[in-house]
Each structure stands twice: as C-alpha cells, then as structure tokens.
Design a protein around this motif. Structure first.
Motif, PDB file in Angstrom:
ATOM      1  N   GLY A 199      50.976  41.850  69.966  1.00  0.00           N
ATOM      2  CA  GLY A 199      49.866  40.962  69.659  1.00  0.00           C
ATOM      3  C   GLY A 199      49.082  41.473  68.474  1.00  0.00           C
ATOM      4  N   THR A 200      47.937  40.843  68.227  1.00  0.00           N
ATOM      5  CA  THR A 200      47.068  41.282  67.144  1.00  0.00           C
ATOM      6  C   THR A 200      46.446  42.630  67.526  1.00  0.00           C
ATOM      7  OG1 THR A 200      45.066  40.269  68.061  1.00  0.00           O
ATOM      8  CG2 THR A 200      46.490  38.860  66.658  1.00  0.00           C
ATOM      9  N   PRO A 201      45.901  43.353  66.555  1.00  0.00           N
ATOM     10  CA  PRO A 201      45.242  44.616  66.906  1.00  0.00           C
ATOM     11  C   PRO A 201      44.137  44.424  67.957  1.00  0.00           C
ATOM     12  CG  PRO A 201      45.622  44.539  64.557  1.00  0.00           C
ATOM     13  CD  PRO A 201      45.998  43.176  65.091  1.00  0.00           C
ATOM     14  N   PHE A 202      43.360  43.335  67.857  1.00  0.00           N
ATOM     15  CA  PHE A 202      42.313  43.084  68.846  1.00  0.00           C
ATOM     16  C   PHE A 202      42.918  42.832  70.226  1.00  0.00           C
ATOM     17  CE2 PHE A 202      39.430  40.147  71.118  1.00  0.00           C
ATOM     18  CZ  PHE A 202      38.351  41.009  71.268  1.00  0.00           C
ATOM     19  N   GLN A 203      43.936  41.977  70.296  1.00  0.00           N
ATOM     20  CA  GLN A 203      44.593  41.721  71.582  1.00  0.00           C
ATOM     21  C   GLN A 203      45.140  43.018  72.168  1.00  0.00           C
ATOM     22  OE1 GLN A 203      47.425  38.779  70.226  1.00  0.00           O
ATOM     23  NE2 GLN A 203      46.311  37.115  71.242  1.00  0.00           N
ATOM     24  N   MET A 204      45.777  43.809  71.335  1.00  0.00           N
ATOM     25  CA  MET A 204      46.348  45.068  71.827  1.00  0.00           C
ATOM     26  C   MET A 204      45.260  45.971  72.411  1.00  0.00           C
ATOM     27  SD  MET A 204      49.623  44.867  71.440  1.00  0.00           S
ATOM     28  CE  MET A 204      50.165  46.562  71.561  1.00  0.00           C
ATOM     29  N   SER A 205      44.091  46.030  71.760  1.00  0.00           N
ATOM     30  CA  SER A 205      43.018  46.882  72.279  1.00  0.00           C
ATOM     31  C   SER A 205      42.532  46.371  73.634  1.00  0.00           C
ATOM     32  CB  SER A 205      41.865  46.986  71.281  1.00  0.00           C
ATOM     33  OG  SER A 205      41.170  45.764  71.162  1.00  0.00           O
ATOM     34  N   GLY A 233      35.419  48.066  71.345  1.00  0.00           N
ATOM     35  CA  GLY A 233      34.646  48.274  70.133  1.00  0.00           C
ATOM     36  C   GLY A 233      34.104  46.983  69.533  1.00  0.00           C
ATOM     37  N   ARG A 234      34.048  45.915  70.338  1.00  0.00           N
ATOM     38  CA  ARG A 234      33.563  44.619  69.857  1.00  0.00           C
ATOM     39  C   ARG A 234      32.527  44.038  70.829  1.00  0.00           C
ATOM     40  NH1 ARG A 234      37.676  41.496  66.986  1.00  0.00           N
ATOM     41  NH2 ARG A 234      36.164  39.795  67.062  1.00  0.00           N
ATOM     42  N   GLY A 270      39.832  35.004  75.143  1.00  0.00           N
ATOM     43  CA  GLY A 270      41.068  34.526  74.527  1.00  0.00           C
ATOM     44  C   GLY A 270      42.182  35.559  74.600  1.00  0.00           C
ATOM     45  N   ALA A 271      41.829  36.815  74.353  1.00  0.00           N
ATOM     46  CA  ALA A 271      42.831  37.888  74.411  1.00  0.00           C
ATOM     47  C   ALA A 271      43.319  38.094  75.841  1.00  0.00           C
ATOM     48  CB  ALA A 271      42.253  39.186  73.843  1.00  0.00           C
ATOM     49  N   VAL A 272      42.404  38.047  76.801  1.00  0.00           N
ATOM     50  CA  VAL A 272      42.788  38.201  78.208  1.00  0.00           C
ATOM     51  C   VAL A 272      43.745  37.075  78.591  1.00  0.00           C
ATOM     52  CG1 VAL A 272      41.934  38.117  80.594  1.00  0.00           C
ATOM     53  CG2 VAL A 272      40.726  39.482  78.886  1.00  0.00           C
ATOM     54  N   GLY A 273      43.425  35.853  78.198  1.00  0.00           N
ATOM     55  CA  GLY A 273      44.263  34.698  78.517  1.00  0.00           C
ATOM     56  C   GLY A 273      45.622  34.729  77.851  1.00  0.00           C
TER      57      GLY A 273
END
Length: 168
Positions: A81-87, A111-112, A121-124
């Motif tokens: 996934g994206t770096p944000f999703q991965m985090s 960190g956000r 959105g990332a959880v989903g």
C-alpha cells in the motif's frame, strides 16, 4: 468487480468460518489478501482453489482463532500500500487479541494526529483483515463506526464479541 477484472492469484484457498466463507490468496511466501464473504460472494468465486503451504497454515490458524484456541497469528503476510497505509497497517499488527484502539490514537501512532478520516480509509483498505486486526479499531467513545469486510457492522460485532472487546 468480476473475476475477469481481478488479477488471478498464484494461490487461492477458501475456508468456512462463523462469519461466512473466507477467501485467502498468497504468493510462494506470504498471504496477500483475505476476503470475507459478503452477500454470498467472494472476489474469486469463479476460480478453482489452488492451495499452497502458506495458505494451508493460514487456514489452520484461522480455524484455531474461530475455535477460541488461537490469540495471535504468525503466518507470514505481505502488505502492499501507500506509505501512510503501511504505517497504519503496521500499527494494527501490534494490537493483541482483545485490545482495541481509536482512530485518533491510530493517527497519532502513525505520526498523523487529526487525520481520522484518512486513518479510517487506510483501515478500510486493509487487505488482510482478521490476521491484521482492523476490526479492533473503534471510535474514541468505543462506538462502531463501520466495517468494510463481510456483511459490514454485524461482521465487526461478531469479531469484537469473539475477542471480548467492549463496544457501543
């Protein structure tokens, strides 16, 4: 999306569970996805099963989880996934059986702070629910705000109750 528009997985296995059929895909080394049946269908229903050792082990661990005999998974997974999703997904992977976190707390860990909508959105978008426990994320008041797997909120309620996680 139909099976003809999906990428054909290297390996595929379906497992019965109390929340409906589960469909797992993998490469030679790790689980790539886990889909929970919703509305009687799975993404690759039209394809025959093609298990491998990784999927057989994942199925065994999932069966133990649903039987109440397993509290954590140690089957290899490959998250993309994206770096944000991965985090977000890496933070989810640190939660243990019976633990929960709020969307806000998850944003802080990534960190956000203040990015609740993006966190949701990332959880989903988590491609490997249950094994990477996205059902363990609740609103700050412990309310269930949604769930994208299976039949939605009833699926999440079942998973939370299974782990004795209090919710509203």
């Amino acid at each position: 999306m139909t099976a003809s528009t999906l990428t054909i997985p290297d390996y595929l296995l379906r497992v019965d569970s109390p929340i409906g059929r589960l469909e797992l895909t993998a490469d030679d080394d790790a689980v790539l996805s886990l889909s929970i049946e919703g509305g009687g269908t799975l993404p690759h229903d039209a394809l025959p099963e093609k298990p491998n050792a990784v999927l057989t082990e994942a199925a065994r661990q999932l069966t133990e989880y649903f039987d109440g005999k397993r509290k954590e998974f140690d089957v290899p997974v490959k998250l993309v996934g994206t770096p944000f999703q991965m985090s977000i997904w890496q933070s989810l992977a640190t939660l243990g059986h019976g633990e929960f976190i709020s969307y806000g707390e998850l944003g802080v860990l990534a960190g956000r702070p203040g990015s609740g909508r993006a966190v949701g959105g990332a959880v989903g978008a988590n491609p490997i629910p249950i094994i990477v426990g996205c059902h363990r994320v609740l609103a700050s008041n412990q309310k269930i705000t949604g769930y994208s797997g299976g039949n939605g909120i009833p699926t999440k309620v079942w998973l939370l109750d299974h782990e004795s996680i209090g919710h509203l």
